[in-house]
Design an enzyme around this catalytic site. Sequence first.
Site, PDB file in Angstrom:
ATOM      1  N   GLU A  38      -8.278 -33.706  23.310  1.00 36.40           N
ATOM      2  CA  GLU A  38      -7.591 -34.370  24.411  1.00 36.40           C
ATOM      3  C   GLU A  38      -8.466 -34.429  25.658  1.00 36.40           C
ATOM      4  O   GLU A  38      -8.386 -35.369  26.442  1.00 36.40           O
ATOM      5  CB  GLU A  38      -6.266 -33.688  24.735  1.00 36.40           C
ATOM      6  CG  GLU A  38      -6.370 -32.328  25.364  1.00 36.40           C
ATOM      7  CD  GLU A  38      -5.026 -31.842  25.901  1.00 36.40           C
ATOM      8  OE1 GLU A  38      -4.907 -31.685  27.117  1.00 36.40           O
ATOM      9  OE2 GLU A  38      -4.096 -31.633  25.101  1.00 36.40           O
ATOM     10  N   GLU A  71      -3.071 -23.555  22.186  1.00 38.00           N
ATOM     11  CA  GLU A  71      -4.252 -24.263  22.673  1.00 38.00           C
ATOM     12  C   GLU A  71      -5.282 -23.217  23.091  1.00 38.00           C
ATOM     13  O   GLU A  71      -5.830 -22.543  22.233  1.00 38.00           O
ATOM     14  CB  GLU A  71      -3.891 -25.210  23.822  1.00 38.00           C
ATOM     15  CG  GLU A  71      -5.004 -26.221  24.086  1.00 38.00           C
ATOM     16  CD  GLU A  71      -4.653 -27.225  25.163  1.00 38.00           C
ATOM     17  OE1 GLU A  71      -5.329 -28.263  25.233  1.00 38.00           O
ATOM     18  OE2 GLU A  71      -3.718 -26.974  25.948  1.00 38.00           O
ATOM     19  N   ASP A 115       4.032 -26.579  27.302  1.00 37.11           N
ATOM     20  CA  ASP A 115       2.768 -26.877  27.974  1.00 37.11           C
ATOM     21  C   ASP A 115       2.729 -26.261  29.377  1.00 37.11           C
ATOM     22  O   ASP A 115       3.745 -25.849  29.917  1.00 37.11           O
ATOM     23  CB  ASP A 115       2.608 -28.399  28.060  1.00 37.11           C
ATOM     24  CG  ASP A 115       1.156 -28.831  28.158  1.00 37.11           C
ATOM     25  OD1 ASP A 115       0.278 -27.971  28.363  1.00 37.11           O
ATOM     26  OD2 ASP A 115       0.907 -30.044  28.025  1.00 37.11           O
ATOM     27  N   GLU A 149      -9.657 -23.311  29.095  1.00 37.62           N
ATOM     28  CA  GLU A 149     -10.445 -24.329  28.388  1.00 37.62           C
ATOM     29  C   GLU A 149     -11.830 -24.363  29.028  1.00 37.62           C
ATOM     30  O   GLU A 149     -12.008 -24.932  30.094  1.00 37.62           O
ATOM     31  CB  GLU A 149      -9.781 -25.701  28.502  1.00 37.62           C
ATOM     32  CG  GLU A 149      -8.386 -25.772  27.895  1.00 37.62           C
ATOM     33  CD  GLU A 149      -7.671 -27.069  28.247  1.00 37.62           C
ATOM     34  OE1 GLU A 149      -8.238 -27.863  29.020  1.00 37.62           O
ATOM     35  OE2 GLU A 149      -6.553 -27.281  27.773  1.00 37.62           O
TER      36      GLU A 149
END
Length: 660
Positions: free
Chosen positions: A468, A462, A413, A174
């Site tokens: 988020e 993701e 996750d 990310e």
Amino acid sequence: MKNILPFFLVLFFSNFSFSQKKQDFILKSPDEKIEVKVSVNDKISWSISHGKDLILAPSAMSMTLDENIVLGKNQIVLNSKKESVNTSFETPFYKKKSVQNKYNQLVLNFKNDFSIEYRVFNDGAAYRFITKKKKDITVKNEEVVLNFDQDYSTLMPYVRDLRNPKDPYISSFESHYENKKISEFGKDTLAFLPFLIDYKNHKKAVFLEANLEDYPGLFVTHNNAKSGFESRFSKYPLKETNGGFNNLNKLITERADYLVKTKGTRTFPWRAIVISENDAELTNNDMVQKLSEPSKIKDISWIKPGKVAWDWWNDWNIYNIDFKAGINTQTYQYYIDFASKNKVEYVVLDEGWSVETDIMKHNPNVDLEALIAYAKERNVGIILWSSWMALNENIEGIFENYAKLGIKGFKVDFIDRDDAKMVNSVYAIAQKAAKYKLLLDFHGMYKPTGIQRTFPNILNFEGVKGLENNKWTPNDDVPLYDCTIPFIRMLAGPMDYTPGAMRNATKSEFKPSHSNPVSQGTRSHQLALYTIFEAPLQMMADSPTAYMKEQESTDFIAKIPTTFDETFSLNGEVGKFVTIARRNANTWYLGAITNWDSREITIDFSFLEKGKKFEAEIFSDGLNADKAANDYKREIITVDSTTKLTYRLASGGGLAMIIK
């Protein structure tokens, strides 16, 4: 004197064999705009031109095996074969019904039991190694070089994961994109794929990998020549320990000196480049699909994409109720009622429904079997969250148990790695999930590389810095990022970005909040994301209370499907704005968003069927959206294929339409 002649003959024949290796091969795209030149000398390299522009300067490729065998150094070509292919294949859970797969192919077969396969499409090029050895092999390293003739600008997602700064290969994948020249690439840093190079004449290229199986993911770092990048890979993990956030990760304490031990006869991942003449082309690209293995699931009738009511982002924050909201049965019944009323297909139970390290043990406040029955009566499916670590303890047992209970899928996750061991685990999870007819959403995940075609029960990934994160990061430029990822990250595959905020803020008014989170940008911006962002399993991030207070927006979101039959990229510019239209059956869905710059955009409706009238439900930024980001205007008008309409997008604004 008698020793001179043998020496001369050895010298002659060694020079002759060396000269035999100097060969060039040319391969062009079907439309002849792209030309790939492969040179076999002491090394193997390729270069790519698009028209008069050099996209990739000569760049070497090789693979080092055990015993220091280098596939790509001083090699002899046994033969070459060219082929033209023009086929298509069905894509059931995608942005279009089918994909055309048209390319020209060159296969070079080398003396040392290996080949390199090159494909050139009208929108890019790719290559991969193929080995044909009888025994298993150990891959020590792979050389992937990307050289350029100029110091171009890049949009690069750097790896900066402070949870384990000593091991940059442990990453949530990310990162926002940094706009820097090639020469400005951070020293001693890594970046992951995909990333973008900005050329002159509006041309751009995005670098990808595809069909990543039994192999680590590709990172890049700056090469010594300062003209490009070279590959880095995470070595195979030998020892691991629990660690990371809430002790939910496996941190690597010892790595091998190799990438993977694997079959001697196999294909390796594709190294691919997508080339565009205008930015909008990038938002409707199929390269990863074209380079991936077909579905291994014969019966896909049970796979149901859809939207998901999500609890975590809104902190289970429902109110005007007569019970205490939280991770408990009553709260989840409320979410299920909301989903049923609004025709939302699923509810996810995020962290807290179980013991995080042992998901066979339930939170006593959550009556899971009662919730499954309650949801089934209301035509809502339940999806369960799990850390990868907890699931990996007993994949078969966990899936078998929860499939029998009636669970529809898992959100997995904290994967946070793409070494070969983890990649193999992802494939194993996908295969076991398919066995028990379970959907998958891989969260905390490296970028998709085509496994979603091979195992279509994987509906989302993701590998994106989604909503988020945004509720805590006031310094992140979210509208800029939103207008960038459709041109880069989305080329890899669907994105679990989790849009849908009903509390919206301007740039100056945005403040972090845990329990009442807010989006950067306008309401119409959020609505448009449901069309723009590809996500066959698409979250609705806000709380049922927030959605019921904004029923008009909720009704609009609920009507937008998550897969489509046709996609048109209308216009856009990387980092500035994007407009996309998608068709499902006889209805069109359109989304447009801008960065923090207000702008006017013109929508040309020529994609509609000629000679027919359509009703368009339109959400646009209100006149006061520059101060009150919640402000929007809803209208219903008639349009046809000759219609052209101009709209003003507010700062951080958007435009969303349903046209039927």
